[in-house]
Write a protein that holds these residues in place. Structure first.
Motif, mmCIF file in Angstrom:
data_model
loop_
_atom_site.group_PDB
_atom_site.id
_atom_site.type_symbol
_atom_site.label_atom_id
_atom_site.label_comp_id
_atom_site.label_asym_id
_atom_site.label_seq_id
_atom_site.Cartn_x
_atom_site.Cartn_y
_atom_site.Cartn_z
ATOM 1 N N UNK A 103 87.524 32.673 50.946
ATOM 2 C CA UNK A 103 87.042 31.452 51.596
ATOM 3 C C UNK A 103 86.372 30.513 50.616
ATOM 4 N N UNK A 104 85.843 31.051 49.525
ATOM 5 C CA UNK A 104 85.141 30.249 48.530
ATOM 6 C C UNK A 104 85.094 31.024 47.225
ATOM 7 N N UNK A 105 84.862 30.364 46.119
ATOM 8 C CA UNK A 105 84.756 31.090 44.851
ATOM 9 C C UNK A 105 83.563 32.048 44.872
ATOM 10 N N UNK A 106 83.790 33.269 44.441
ATOM 11 C CA UNK A 106 82.738 34.274 44.329
ATOM 12 C C UNK A 106 82.699 34.721 42.880
ATOM 13 N N UNK A 107 81.499 34.899 42.336
ATOM 14 C CA UNK A 107 81.365 35.278 40.926
ATOM 15 C C UNK A 107 80.404 36.458 40.818
ATOM 16 N N UNK A 108 80.901 37.644 41.156
ATOM 17 C CA UNK A 108 80.040 38.826 41.163
ATOM 18 C C UNK A 108 79.478 39.119 39.780
ATOM 19 N N UNK A 135 94.259 42.694 41.902
ATOM 20 C CA UNK A 135 94.603 41.350 42.378
ATOM 21 C C UNK A 135 93.395 40.684 43.028
ATOM 22 N N UNK A 136 92.704 41.435 43.862
ATOM 23 C CA UNK A 136 91.559 40.903 44.588
ATOM 24 C C UNK A 136 90.414 40.554 43.639
ATOM 25 N N UNK A 137 90.288 41.314 42.563
ATOM 26 C CA UNK A 137 89.191 41.091 41.617
ATOM 27 C C UNK A 137 89.170 39.652 41.118
ATOM 28 N N UNK A 138 90.341 39.044 40.977
ATOM 29 C CA UNK A 138 90.426 37.671 40.477
ATOM 30 C C UNK A 138 89.769 36.674 41.433
ATOM 31 N N UNK A 139 89.722 37.014 42.726
ATOM 32 C CA UNK A 139 89.145 36.109 43.719
ATOM 33 C C UNK A 139 87.634 36.240 43.844
ATOM 34 N N UNK A 140 87.065 37.328 43.293
ATOM 35 C CA UNK A 140 85.640 37.580 43.517
ATOM 36 C C UNK A 140 84.852 37.695 42.213
ATOM 37 N N UNK A 141 85.436 37.256 41.110
ATOM 38 C CA UNK A 141 84.708 37.253 39.847
ATOM 39 C C UNK A 141 84.424 38.629 39.305
#
Length: 413
Positions: free
Chosen positions: A205-210, A81-87
């Motif tokens: 807090x903001x889009x992250x794209x690892x 689930x979290x992966x979707x928020x951090x790319x």
């Protein structure tokens, strides 16, 4: 420039496309909560979820809950689930342990991939626990590794052939200054340097794209913008290209290939599961799952847009209302250069913050003189910013902060 009034702030709230999300949280009446960068607000569904886990799952099903209710799968389920928020991809993220332990595990894994390089590079604004873990690991390894700190602006030019890993917090916890993740990852890759990012003030807090920026490793916590509750479990990310090549130093039974075979010799699991250590904290993970659910249907681009607008508004209002009252902006004025917070320096910052808190305007303080105001776009309103600045002005004009009670330091600031 025309002055901003509270009515204008209320008008912004009326057309806010994320206004509906505030109803997902318990925000006490009469409180302006600007400390979600330290502890997120309580999601409304969390108490009922925990009550069900405690009374029904644990209370009625006891140990069968590990299979019946999927407790054993929580680290991976929350990670996906979290992966979707951090790319990231679902199989690259797992929820476990604390940020400190995850720094230790991933830094050790990264260093093992760079045996001839001995420098761990970071910046002077990095969060202390990350630096402490690096120092302790270098001492434990006894192989000549050293932590080198440079000014934030000098990181990208210091990435060279002797650096093994660059370890940075994307958003400076004091000032909200934002590193350029894409630029640093690109320069690091060109220099053969691995990257380890702390997303404590980024995730949620903001889009992250690892993956899009080419990050190698990352960690973060669950109790700030992810709203998982006090001491919520942390998470870690390992890019797929490193999953089978790395080994972490803490050999725990949940990281074993066959934990219930109870073998005496350690054999790591395949993939991200090898970074697990001990038994998952089920109650804490259930709470974090509720925190992650608050992002259902949220457009992260809109969230970032509102975050920047809230910060811009605060800067404008402080300039308008509090000029000449001893405040110095410590955060970047340009929105894209900061995260979801604004910080101000004041010679008596601790006492001023305590006075604000007494009026139910909640921020926090970081030594030596910074007052931090965090903006969680899911529940912070534009009118909250107006009310916070109006209270700040009153505290400064009346010198209310001079009361002895406001000058007594508490254990947590």
């Amino acid at each position: 420039m025309s002055l901003i009034d509270r009515a204008q702030c209320e008008a912004l709230d009326a057309k806010d496309p994320l206004a509906f999300a505030r109803d997902r949280f318990e925000v006490p009446d009469g409180m302006v909560y600007l400390d979600g960068n330290s502890l997120g607000a309580l999601p409304k569904q969390t108490p009922a979820r925990l009550d069900a886990v405690i009374r029904e799952q644990w209370g009625q099903d006891l140990i069968t809950g590990w299979n019946k209710h999927g407790w054993v799968a929580l680290p991976r389920r929350l990670g996906a689930t979290l992966a979707k928020l951090i790319g990231a991809e679902a199989d690259e993220v797992v929820v476990c342990d604390s940020t400190s332990l995850n720094v230790f595990k991933l830094l050790s894994a990264a260093l093992s991939l760079q045996p001839t390089r001995k420098v761990i590079l970071s910046d002077t604004g990095n969060f202390p626990t990350d630096l402490y873990m690096a120092q302790g690991l270098a001492q434990l390894l006894g192989q000549g590794h050293r932590l080198e700190l440079v000014a934030p602006d000098d990181v990208i030019t210091r990435l060279d052939a002797d650096v093994a890993v660059v370890m940075l917090t994307e958003i400076d916890y004091r000032t909200g200054r934002k590193h350029d993740m894409a630029a640093i990852n690109a320069r690091a890759k060109a220099a053969g340097v691995l990257t380890l990012w702390d997303l404590a003030h980024s995730a949620g807090a903001l889009p992250v794209d690892l993956n899009g920026t080419g990050a190698d490793f990352a960690i973060g916590c669950g109790y700030k913008y992810l709203n998982g509750g006090p001491g919520a479990p942390a998470f870690l990310f390992v890019a797929r290209r490193w999953l089978e090549a790395t080994q972490q130093p803490l050999f725990g039974w949940f990281g074993h290939a066959a934990p219930f075979a109870f073998e005496t010799a350690y054999q790591p699991k395949a993939g991200i599961d090898r970074f697990l250590v001990g038994t998952p904290p089920v109650l804490s993970m259930a709470a974090l799952e509720c925190g992650l659910a608050t992002f259902d249907g949220i457009d992260m681009a809109l969230l970032r847009e509102k975050s920047l607008a809230l910060g811009d508004l605060m800067i404008k209002l402080v300039t308008q209302e509090c000029g000449g009252l001893g405040l110095t902006l410590a955060s970047p004025t340009e929105g894209k250069a900061r995260g979801s917070q604004v910080s101000y320096a004041h010679a008596e910052g601790y006492a001023v913050m305590q006075a604000l808190i007494s009026h139910r305007v909640i921020g926090d303080f970081r030594a030596p003189d910074l007052m931090r105001f965090g903006f969680t776009p899911l529940y912070v309103r534009y009118q909250d910013i107006w009310d916070a600045v109006a209270t700040l002005k009153s505290v400064l004009v009346t010198a209310e902060w001079q009361k002895p009670a406001f000058r007594q330091r508490a254990a947590v600031t």
